[in-house]
Write a protein that holds these residues in place. Structure first.
Motif, PDB file in Angstrom:
ATOM      1  N   PHE A 111       0.342   3.111  -3.483  1.00 24.80           N
ATOM      2  CA  PHE A 111      -0.635   4.194  -3.346  1.00 24.80           C
ATOM      3  C   PHE A 111      -0.089   5.412  -2.617  1.00 24.80           C
ATOM      4  O   PHE A 111      -0.776   6.423  -2.518  1.00 24.80           O
ATOM      5  CB  PHE A 111      -1.888   3.674  -2.629  1.00 24.80           C
ATOM      6  CG  PHE A 111      -2.786   2.861  -3.503  1.00 24.80           C
ATOM      7  CD1 PHE A 111      -3.841   3.456  -4.189  1.00 24.80           C
ATOM      8  CD2 PHE A 111      -2.570   1.506  -3.674  1.00 24.80           C
ATOM      9  CE1 PHE A 111      -4.661   2.712  -5.019  1.00 24.80           C
ATOM     10  CE2 PHE A 111      -3.388   0.744  -4.494  1.00 24.80           C
ATOM     11  CZ  PHE A 111      -4.434   1.352  -5.177  1.00 24.80           C
ATOM     12  N   TYR A 141      -9.113   6.304   1.021  1.00 26.23           N
ATOM     13  CA  TYR A 141      -8.739   5.086   0.312  1.00 26.23           C
ATOM     14  C   TYR A 141      -9.063   3.811   1.091  1.00 26.23           C
ATOM     15  O   TYR A 141      -9.178   2.733   0.498  1.00 26.23           O
ATOM     16  CB  TYR A 141      -7.232   5.088   0.006  1.00 26.23           C
ATOM     17  CG  TYR A 141      -6.845   5.917  -1.193  1.00 26.23           C
ATOM     18  CD1 TYR A 141      -6.856   5.369  -2.471  1.00 26.23           C
ATOM     19  CD2 TYR A 141      -6.457   7.247  -1.043  1.00 26.23           C
ATOM     20  CE1 TYR A 141      -6.494   6.139  -3.576  1.00 26.23           C
ATOM     21  CE2 TYR A 141      -6.092   8.024  -2.138  1.00 26.23           C
ATOM     22  CZ  TYR A 141      -6.118   7.453  -3.396  1.00 26.23           C
ATOM     23  OH  TYR A 141      -5.777   8.215  -4.489  1.00 26.23           O
ATOM     24  N   PHE A 165      -4.765  -0.496   6.784  1.00 22.31           N
ATOM     25  CA  PHE A 165      -5.274  -1.283   5.657  1.00 22.31           C
ATOM     26  C   PHE A 165      -4.847  -2.746   5.769  1.00 22.31           C
ATOM     27  O   PHE A 165      -5.667  -3.667   5.615  1.00 22.31           O
ATOM     28  CB  PHE A 165      -4.774  -0.674   4.345  1.00 22.31           C
ATOM     29  CG  PHE A 165      -4.912  -1.584   3.157  1.00 22.31           C
ATOM     30  CD1 PHE A 165      -6.156  -1.820   2.590  1.00 22.31           C
ATOM     31  CD2 PHE A 165      -3.797  -2.235   2.624  1.00 22.31           C
ATOM     32  CE1 PHE A 165      -6.286  -2.678   1.497  1.00 22.31           C
ATOM     33  CE2 PHE A 165      -3.924  -3.089   1.540  1.00 22.31           C
ATOM     34  CZ  PHE A 165      -5.170  -3.310   0.975  1.00 22.31           C
ATOM     35  N   ALA A 191       0.832  -1.208   0.000  1.00 23.53           N
ATOM     36  CA  ALA A 191       0.000   0.000   0.000  1.00 23.53           C
ATOM     37  C   ALA A 191       0.868   1.260   0.000  1.00 23.53           C
ATOM     38  O   ALA A 191       0.513   2.273  -0.641  1.00 23.53           O
ATOM     39  CB  ALA A 191      -0.928  -0.013   1.211  1.00 23.53           C
ATOM     40  N   LEU A 197     -10.131   3.903  -7.209  1.00 21.33           N
ATOM     41  CA  LEU A 197      -9.505   2.618  -7.522  1.00 21.33           C
ATOM     42  C   LEU A 197      -9.256   2.432  -9.010  1.00 21.33           C
ATOM     43  O   LEU A 197      -8.676   1.413  -9.414  1.00 21.33           O
ATOM     44  CB  LEU A 197     -10.402   1.472  -7.016  1.00 21.33           C
ATOM     45  CG  LEU A 197     -10.765   1.485  -5.536  1.00 21.33           C
ATOM     46  CD1 LEU A 197     -11.646   0.289  -5.208  1.00 21.33           C
ATOM     47  CD2 LEU A 197      -9.508   1.467  -4.673  1.00 21.33           C
ATOM     48  N   THR A 215      -4.211  -0.554  -8.420  1.00 22.65           N
ATOM     49  CA  THR A 215      -5.218  -1.381  -7.749  1.00 22.65           C
ATOM     50  C   THR A 215      -5.058  -2.847  -8.145  1.00 22.65           C
ATOM     51  O   THR A 215      -5.065  -3.745  -7.292  1.00 22.65           O
ATOM     52  CB  THR A 215      -6.635  -0.901  -8.115  1.00 22.65           C
ATOM     53  OG1 THR A 215      -6.772   0.477  -7.767  1.00 22.65           O
ATOM     54  CG2 THR A 215      -7.684  -1.725  -7.380  1.00 22.65           C
ATOM     55  N   LEU A 269     -10.507   0.409  -0.833  1.00 21.20           N
ATOM     56  CA  LEU A 269      -9.428  -0.564  -1.032  1.00 21.20           C
ATOM     57  C   LEU A 269      -9.770  -1.904  -0.376  1.00 21.20           C
ATOM     58  O   LEU A 269      -9.560  -2.974  -0.958  1.00 21.20           O
ATOM     59  CB  LEU A 269      -8.111  -0.032  -0.463  1.00 21.20           C
ATOM     60  CG  LEU A 269      -7.262   0.863  -1.369  1.00 21.20           C
ATOM     61  CD1 LEU A 269      -6.008   1.319  -0.645  1.00 21.20           C
ATOM     62  CD2 LEU A 269      -6.893   0.136  -2.662  1.00 21.20           C
TER      63      LEU A 269
END
Length: 608
Positions: free
Chosen positions: A122, A376, A132, A118, A307, A312, A380
């Motif tokens: 991202f 996010y 996450f 991540a 996304l 992704t 996600l």
């Protein structure tokens, strides 16, 4: 009112579609939620409003403020309690260490691996990355069970996946909560001490409340302190009480408490355990149907657009095909699992309701606090949930065949009726390496069988619960051994296709035997003995013997001698390879297997 009724109707419709097409219900549920939520708001509504608005927005909505997340938390507690009820200590005899490593070492690999992915894909801050990754640690029983239910697997493989799915939920929630608290503390030096204290409180209060209330509930039920008509609702209220009380003493300890409570109750000698399971299972289906639609509908279309980028796909690919296999292979090193079994476990790792529910809660709270990148988190996690479920639902059966874990011939045996006869036969078969399960509506018989170490279920064969039991996926033989000819006939007709692919057999009634109305291919164990004869022999000679034979001629001669002796009943042929064949199923091909190392297995007095 229309929205609430619509959710229930659509949820049950999705469950039916999932049953019809043999896919996890979470898939159609999330798709429906997205359709009536963000997709409807963007493309289908003239005023840009969602068809179902989960949170009150000043004009419409089902739940005010944080009411949705309170409902989600209570619903998850009931779902996890029902999952805990199905966990039996006897199942993990061979794979206990693997399960332990999966929910510790394996979870650690996913936690750190997911965070790194991540961060670099991202560009989120490290604290959000770890939040996450903490959320995607969990696989869940709501998605694992429907997948396993439709694939005949070896027991060890299905047991690992089932136990991991239930036990990992509170662990993932705990990790996510600690990271969430870290974000709000602001990463201060004092957090380490705070985190350790919080962790200790969660474990202490979660296990204590779960263990104590479980024993109290079992005691109250067995002592008849609770009337039968209040049994289910009292149990439900106790589960909610345990969850809430544990949460009051230690925030986020409630999930651990209900899982512990479910495990203790499920492994206790409780007279009404099956009735409790039926109620909780029905309630769980309803709650899951409502939850997934609500949580998916709560996502905004703008969040979905976040996304729409190559990162992704890269994140999902790495999680599913790199991080998950690493976690599984590290956790199963030095175990009895074979390479192909490890590969299949690596392939099946769908995320479920806990990940989706907590992601919605934490994502909304962090967005409200204007934490950069918080938008996010929810999309996600939902991407991982939907992607893994879609992947596993569509490919798990095919991959099971490719990897070689698909049971081409199910050698397990289910015996309807748990009388003394069944117990004796089951014990012999178990001692010879066969997976045997006894089923009886008489709980006293079931308890006696369990006391002998035999796997047994208190079940009414007129219900559909047997067909949903994941632990029976390796069953390929059905023996109906009750004293009721109608029940025996019904069992073969109803379950013969699912559990009797290699043979379905039943005891005949005296009338059927006299009129020769039963086929030799279905009769047990001879065409001259009914249930009463079997019980009489067992009462006088409760033993099973083996008699060696030299050849086919010797076999036929000895078989006729045993059949003619009222104190002896033939059961099986045991070949030189250790294979066990039911006597009525023997044909010329099996007779070709007979040599000096074969044996006839029979019940009763010993052959002179």
């Amino acid at each position: 009112m229309v929205e609430l009724a619509g959710i229930i109707i659509l949820g049950i419709l999705a469950q039916w579609v999932a049953w019809k097409f043999k896919i996890p219900a979470i898939l159609p549920l999330i798709l429906i939620g997205l359709l009536v939520g963000p997709i409807a708001a963007e493309f289908l509504s003239e005023d840009g409003a969602k068809w179902i608005e989960p949170i009150w927005n000043g004009k419409k909505g089902l739940f005010p403020g944080e009411g949705l997340f309170y409902f989600v938390s209570l619903a998850i507690s009931i779902i996890l309690f029902e999952g805990g009820l199905t966990l039996k200590r006897s199942e993990i005899r061979n794979v206990g260490p693997v399960i332990t490593k999966l929910i510790t070492l394996g979870a650690g690999v996913t936690f750190f691996g997911g965070a790194v992915l991540a961060y670099y894909l991202f560009g989120l801050t490290w604290d959000l990355c770890f939040l996450f990754s903490g959320l995607i640690i969990v696989t869940g029983p709501t998605v694992i069970t429907p997948i396993l239910r439709n694939i005949p697997l070896k027991r060890d493989v299905s047991t690992v996946l089932k136990w991991e799915g239930i036990l990992i939920d509170p662990i993932g929630a705990l990790v996510a909560v600690l990271v969430f608290e870290f974000i709000f503390v602001g990463g201060e030096v004092g957090f380490t001490k705070t985190a350790l204290v919080e962790f200790g409180k969660i474990v202490l209060f979660g296990t204590t409340f779960g263990f104590t209330f479980a024993h109290a509930l079992v005691f109250a039920i067995n002592r008849k302190f609770i009337p039968h008509y209040l049994l289910n609702v009292v149990s439900l209220s106790v589960v909610l009480l345990v969850f809430v009380e544990s949460e009051i003493f230690a925030h986020e300890s409630g999930l651990l408490a209900v899982v512990v409570m479910g495990m203790v109750v499920g492994n206790s000698k409780l007279d009404n355990i099956k009735e409790l399971l039926y109620f909780k299972e029905s309630l769980s289906v309803l709650l899951i149907s409502i939850l997934f639609i609500l949580l998916a509908a709560n996502i905004n279309y703008e969040d979905l657009l976040l996304l729409y980028r190559w990162e992704t796909a890269a994140l999902f690919f790495a999680l599913a095909f790199i991080i998950r296999p690493i976690a599984v292979f590290l956790s199963s090193s030095n175990s009895k699992l074979k390479i192909n079994e490890k590969l299949f476990i690596s392939w099946v790792g769908p995320r479920g309701i806990v990940a989706a529910g907590i992601a919605s809660l934490f994502g909304s709270k962090l967005s409200a606090e204007h934490v950069v990148g918080a938008e996010y988190i929810t999309p996600l996690v939902f991407m991982v949930v939907l992607g893994t479920v879609l992947l596993n639902a569509t490919t798990a059966r095919l991959f099971a065949r490719i990897s070689g874990v698909f049971l081409t011939k199910s050698e397990g045996i289910i015996i309807i009726g748990a009388s003394k006869v069944s117990q004796l036969i089951a014990q012999y078969l178990s001692d010879n390496g066969r997976h045997v399960v006894l089923v009886d509506s008489n709980q006293n018989n079931v308890q006696k069988a369990e006391a002998l170490g035999i796997e047994a279920y208190t079940e009414n064969i007129y219900s559909d619960n047997l067909t949903d039991n994941v632990e029976l996926n390796d069953v390929g033989y059905l023996l109906a051994l009750t004293g009721n000819a109608d029940i025996n006939r019904y069992a073969v007709e109803k379950f013969g296709k699912q559990f009797g692919e290699n043979g379905s057999f039943r005891l005949a009634s005296k009338k059927e035997l006299e009129g020769r109305e039963i086929s030799p291919q279905n009769g047990l164990f001879t065409l001259s003995d009914d249930f009463n004869n079997l019980m009489k022999v067992v009462e006088e000679f409760p033993e099973i013997h083996e008699a060696a034979i030299k050849d086919v001629e010797d076999y036929n001669k000895l078989l006729e001698n045993i059949k003619s002796n009222k104190a002896q009943i033939p059961l099986f042929l045991k070949t030189r390879k250790g294979e066990i064949h039911i006597i009525p199923s023997i044909d010329y091909q099996i007779e070709n297997e007979i040599d000096s190392n074969s044996k006839i297995v029979y019940l009763g007095s010993k052959v002179n």
